[in-house]
Design a protein around this motif. Structure first.
Motif, PDB file in Angstrom:
ATOM      1  N   GLU A  93       0.860  -1.181   0.000  1.00  0.00           N
ATOM      2  CA  GLU A  93       0.000   0.000   0.000  1.00  0.00           C
ATOM      3  C   GLU A  93       0.890   1.222   0.000  1.00  0.00           C
ATOM      4  N   ILE A  94       0.628   2.155  -0.933  1.00  0.00           N
ATOM      5  CA  ILE A  94       1.433   3.373  -0.980  1.00  0.00           C
ATOM      6  C   ILE A  94       0.568   4.568  -0.563  1.00  0.00           C
ATOM      7  N   PRO A  95       1.142   5.485   0.246  1.00  0.00           N
ATOM      8  CA  PRO A  95       0.383   6.639   0.729  1.00  0.00           C
ATOM      9  C   PRO A  95      -0.113   7.525  -0.409  1.00  0.00           C
ATOM     10  N   VAL A  96      -1.309   8.112  -0.211  1.00  0.00           N
ATOM     11  CA  VAL A  96      -1.901   9.034  -1.180  1.00  0.00           C
ATOM     12  C   VAL A  96      -1.765  10.448  -0.627  1.00  0.00           C
ATOM     13  N   HIS A  97      -1.064  11.324  -1.364  1.00  0.00           N
ATOM     14  CA  HIS A  97      -0.914  12.733  -0.989  1.00  0.00           C
ATOM     15  C   HIS A  97      -1.732  13.574  -1.952  1.00  0.00           C
ATOM     16  N   VAL A 129       1.923   8.393  -4.021  1.00  0.00           N
ATOM     17  CA  VAL A 129       1.333   8.977  -5.231  1.00  0.00           C
ATOM     18  C   VAL A 129       0.722  10.317  -4.834  1.00  0.00           C
ATOM     19  N   THR A 130       0.771  11.272  -5.764  1.00  0.00           N
ATOM     20  CA  THR A 130       0.216  12.602  -5.508  1.00  0.00           C
ATOM     21  C   THR A 130      -0.954  12.837  -6.446  1.00  0.00           C
ATOM     22  N   VAL A 131      -2.062  13.317  -5.867  1.00  0.00           N
ATOM     23  CA  VAL A 131      -3.296  13.531  -6.628  1.00  0.00           C
ATOM     24  C   VAL A 131      -3.660  15.011  -6.550  1.00  0.00           C
TER      25      VAL A 131
END
Length: 197
Positions: A102-106, A138-140
């Motif tokens: 699981e990768i953090p969502v920024h 990942v950056t959104v």
């Protein structure tokens, strides 16, 4: 993604007493498992491990009795009050192997003007990636999103070689309208009381 080198020693003592002795020496008990091999019980340097774990899904090159093994953290137990590391489970990986993490969502940008709230439905995105190329995050962009807008898993641009392990239409972020607080029924607000006076 960078590799962090940590020297580890195998351990033969188990149980609470042994774990306490290890922690008193500023070390952390851990277990390395995977690839059908027997679990390997380790003692790891506390400070080095703590620094390594600041990076999500860090790739750790363990030096165990002169042999190097690659691993990623699978489970980390911390003291609930003081926050120090109590135990770590490490998963053995090989270069080129695909792993699920699981990768953090920024987020970046500003929501549309107005009273809107951003809800993180998923704080971390489940993905499959090559063990030595796991993205840190990942950056959104949430620029201009308003109430009713949402970001789906398929809308997030993933690094090359990384694939989703959730349904494409899984909601990751959604924008809600802020709710104005209403006075409980039967109670007058301060403004209503002032108008009556």
């Amino acid at each position: 993604m960078s590799e962090v080198k940590i020297s580890a020693a195998t351990r033969s003592e188990f149980g609470k007493g042994a774990a306490r002795r290890i922690r008193r020496e500023d070390k952390v008990p851990g277990v390395l498992y995977g690839h059908g091999s027997d679990p390997l019980h380790l003692t790891l340097p506390g400070h080095d491990l703590l620094m390594a774990l600041r990076t999500p899904n860090v790739l750790i090159a363990l030096d165990i009795d002169g042999k190097t093994e690659l691993a990623i953290p699978k489970s980390v137990q911390r003291d609930p009050l003081k926050g120090f590391l109590e135990h770590v489970d490490l998963l053995l990986v090989k270069r080129g192997e695909q792993v699920t993490v699981e990768i953090p969502v920024h987020t970046e940008g500003e929501l549309a003007p107005g009273a809107f709230l951003l809800e993180h439905v998923l704080n971390a995105l489940p993905v499959e990636a090559e063990a030595t190329h796991i993205p840190e995050s990942v950056t959104v962009s949430i620029e201009g999103l308003a109430a009713g807008d949402s970001v789906l898993a398929k809308d997030i641009k993933l690094p090359k070689g990384t694939t989703l392990t959730v349904e494409d239409d899984t909601v990751v972020l959604q924008v809600l309208a802020a709710q104005a607080e209403e006075a409980p029924e039967g109670e007058e607000t301060v403004e209503e009381e002032a108008a009556e006076a």
